[in-house]
Design a protein around this motif. Sequence first.
Motif, PDB file in Angstrom:
ATOM      1  N   HIS A   1       1.773   5.068  -2.581  1.00  0.00           N
ATOM      2  CA  HIS A   1       1.332   5.939  -3.677  1.00  0.00           C
ATOM      3  C   HIS A   1       2.580   6.425  -4.407  1.00  0.00           C
ATOM      4  CE1 HIS A   1      -2.802   6.257  -1.995  1.00  0.00           C
ATOM      5  NE2 HIS A   1      -2.161   6.081  -0.859  1.00  0.00           N
TER       6      HIS A   1
ATOM      7  N   ASP B   1       2.075   3.413   3.303  1.00  0.00           N
ATOM      8  CA  ASP B   1       1.216   4.481   2.792  1.00  0.00           C
ATOM      9  C   ASP B   1       2.077   5.707   2.464  1.00  0.00           C
ATOM     10  OD1 ASP B   1      -1.121   5.641   1.917  1.00  0.00           O
ATOM     11  OD2 ASP B   1      -1.835   6.206   3.920  1.00  0.00           O
TER      12      ASP B   1
ATOM     13  N   HIS C   1      -5.678   0.274   6.262  1.00  0.00           N
ATOM     14  CA  HIS C   1      -5.456   1.158   7.422  1.00  0.00           C
ATOM     15  C   HIS C   1      -6.012   0.555   8.713  1.00  0.00           C
ATOM     16  CE1 HIS C   1      -4.229   3.784   4.301  1.00  0.00           C
ATOM     17  NE2 HIS C   1      -5.379   4.380   4.063  1.00  0.00           N
TER      18      HIS C   1
ATOM     19  N   HIS D   1       0.838  -1.216   0.000  1.00  0.00           N
ATOM     20  CA  HIS D   1       0.000   0.000   0.000  1.00  0.00           C
ATOM     21  C   HIS D   1       0.867   1.258   0.000  1.00  0.00           C
ATOM     22  CE1 HIS D   1      -3.840   2.233   0.883  1.00  0.00           C
ATOM     23  NE2 HIS D   1      -2.914   3.159   1.059  1.00  0.00           N
TER      24      HIS D   1
HETATM   25 ZN   LIG Z   1      -3.075   5.306   0.877  1.00  0.00          ZN
END
Ligand SMILES: [Zn+2]
Length: 335
Positions: free
Chosen positions: A53, A284, A230, A51
């Motif tokens: 970006h 994340d 999350h 996970h």
């Molecule tokens: Zn994210």
Amino acid sequence: MKISGRHLFIPFFSIFMCLSTLNLFAQTDAEMIQTVTGSVRLSDLGFSLSHEHIMSNFGKPIDETSEYDEDQLFKQVVPYLEYLKSLGVETIFDCTTEYFGRRVDLLSRISETSNIQIITNTGFYGAAGDKYIPSFAYSTSVTEVASIWIDEFEHGIEGTAIKPGFIKLGFDGGSPSKIDKKLFEAGIYTHLSTGLVLAVHTGDNIEAVNYQINLLNHHGVDLSSWIWIHANKYEDDRILLEIASRGAWISLDGLSSINVDKYLERIKKFKERGLLDHLLVSHDGNGFPAGGDIRPFEDIMKSLVPAMYEEGFSKQEVDLILIENPKNAFRLKLN
Ligand SMILES: [Zn+2]
């Protein structure tokens, strides 16, 4: 016309061959996954961050999120991915959805340049106060929304041959809203049609967790097709363990340099309960957050893995979390 035995044999043989070929494809497909540069064997994913970006325009208005300063983006992201590669990363699951910054054309160029495998997603992002849900999603039917995502899987995204490797969705806090429920149901239809796993931003919203589990059960979808994204934000580990024991994937995906010890303690609990095989760990991070500085995604390799070895984890257990689990979580669940 007289049909001889030999002529009859040919169509039967062809039908048999067709059926066996189809069957072969069905078996092969679940061992393949779509990256932004084409499909690869799951066994070739290697060390994976599940996970992150690569870039996003989270925070910007919805109609500005697909625009990037491409020179700056490449200048910042490519060397960083090369650095992650030197730390052992082979694959990154990119969780930026359409409408807050997904650009598969750029992801594919970044992947080719940096030599890191990137997997993109389909779906709309229901969290962030619904800021990144396109307005048409409110008026179209659930099946019409699903058909958009199924089409991306079957034919490619935005006129490219690039296909998604998972479904990304999200829930806001509080009682699940009508639109978040609608998008989740469209996600289930997409899953049932494609086998793609549902990765859902849910955070500490236990009401949304229960809602999703109930609807998955209602549609006969196994919990192994669902990732609680999350989940680290939910403090009660007993609940995480209980839901993992029912087959779901628990994603502790906010690791950074300041919380390594806390993550280690939580991972130990999964080990004690024999549930390490339902755990995903990621940062994340973001390589280009609305054009700003990198939010790092390097601390698993730099700090967590060495700390796990110090605490007595075996190589097999470390590889389970960072190589085997991503493979199994994101494997197409073909029914
Ligand atoms: Zn994210």
